[in-house]
Design a protein around this motif. Structure first.
Motif, PDB file in Angstrom:
ATOM      1  N   ILE A 176       0.889  -1.238   0.049  1.00  0.00           N
ATOM      2  CA  ILE A 176       0.105   0.102  -0.212  1.00  0.00           C
ATOM      3  C   ILE A 176       0.852   1.213  -0.119  1.00  0.00           C
ATOM      4  N   VAL A 179      -2.792   6.362   1.129  1.00  0.00           N
ATOM      5  CA  VAL A 179      -3.990   6.108   1.648  1.00  0.00           C
ATOM      6  C   VAL A 179      -4.593   7.748   1.943  1.00  0.00           C
ATOM      7  N   ILE A 200      -7.449   4.112  -1.634  1.00  0.00           N
ATOM      8  CA  ILE A 200      -6.395   3.581  -1.598  1.00  0.00           C
ATOM      9  C   ILE A 200      -5.573   3.128  -2.670  1.00  0.00           C
ATOM     10  N   GLY A 203      -1.737  -2.079  -2.966  1.00  0.00           N
ATOM     11  CA  GLY A 203      -2.259  -3.144  -2.177  1.00  0.00           C
ATOM     12  C   GLY A 203      -3.362  -3.803  -2.868  1.00  0.00           C
ATOM     13  N   LYS A 204      -4.187  -4.702  -2.307  1.00  0.00           N
ATOM     14  CA  LYS A 204      -5.138  -5.450  -2.955  1.00  0.00           C
ATOM     15  C   LYS A 204      -6.140  -5.758  -2.136  1.00  0.00           C
ATOM     16  N   ALA A 205      -7.519  -5.337  -2.298  1.00  0.00           N
ATOM     17  CA  ALA A 205      -8.477  -5.473  -1.297  1.00  0.00           C
ATOM     18  C   ALA A 205      -8.849  -6.902  -1.429  1.00  0.00           C
ATOM     19  N   TYR A 207      -9.181  -4.936   2.552  1.00  0.00           N
ATOM     20  CA  TYR A 207      -8.191  -4.398   3.172  1.00  0.00           C
ATOM     21  C   TYR A 207      -8.441  -4.922   4.615  1.00  0.00           C
ATOM     22  N   TYR A 209      -8.302  -3.127   8.343  1.00  0.00           N
ATOM     23  CA  TYR A 209      -8.148  -2.023   8.970  1.00  0.00           C
ATOM     24  C   TYR A 209      -7.912  -2.272  10.641  1.00  0.00           C
TER      25      TYR A 209
END
Length: 211
Positions: A176, A179, A200, A203-205, A207, A209
């Motif tokens: 990532i 953001v 965002i 990265g790759k969903a 995610y 948190y």
């Protein structure tokens, strides 16, 4: 002595000239640095005639011929009396390239600098690295935060034989990078605030948190 009793005498010296030539040969080694060498025949005698033979039909009449092939070489030296002496010498080859193994970790969110390593069973080697952005180094291990191709060369200083290999240091593309977020504060209409995430990058969903 004749019939009248008169006599005469004389003498002469008979020399034996059957003396063998005096020669010695020196063994030697072909290496990556010396892919040709001179066969070294030493002698105090003058006027010798030489006849060399060796691998792959090699022949020469020189005292110290140049060769490039390892193996057994035979020389016959003949002097002016026709006496001959034959000797042989073995020329070996030491042209084995040193072994070299490379390893590197992946740059990721948890490790922004990773080790790059080179290994060899050879003792006393010299080494050189080249990499991204003009990188250079001379020891087997280093840490880097720059992805890219790293080229390593190891040299056996005794023979000049070398091995070159390369390794790719990879940056995890799932990192990532950015953001875009903003706080939403609590107020009279909203008892609790929160953080609003707008976008965002990287990265790759999905995610995960945490706060």
């Amino acid at each position: 002595t004749d019939a009248y009793g008169c006599s005469s005498s004389d003498s002469f010296l008979l020399r034996d000239s059957r003396r063998l030539p005096s020669i010695t040969l020196e063994p030697d080694t072909i290496t990556c640095r010396r892919n040709q060498l001179t066969l070294r025949l030493n002698t105090p005698d003058a006027g010798l005639v030489f006849d060399w033979s060796g691998p792959l039909g090699f022949s020469s009449a020189q005292q110290n011929p140049v060769i490039a092939i390892p193996g057994n070489y035979l020389v016959t030296a003949t002097n002016s009396s026709g006496c001959r002496l034959s000797l042989s010498v073995t020329i070996v080859a030491d042209t084995t390239k040193p072994d070299l193994s490379l390893s590197a970790d992946t740059i990721n969110c948890l490790r922004d600098r990773v080790p790059v390593k080179a290994g060899s069973s050879l003792q006393g080697f010299t080494m050189s690295w080249n990499g991204p952005n003009g990188f250079s180094y001379s020891l087997p291990q280093f840490n880097t935060d720059k992805p890219g191709l790293y080229v390593c060369k190891i040299i056996n200083p005794r023979t000049g034989c070398s091995t070159t290999d390369s390794i790719l240091v990879v940056a995890d593309t799932g990192r990532i990078h950015c953001v875009d977020a903003s706080p939403v504060h609590a107020n009279c209409q909203r008892e609790t605030g929160y953080i609003a995430i707008h976008s965002i990058t990287g990265g790759k969903a999905p995610y995960v948190y945490s706060a």
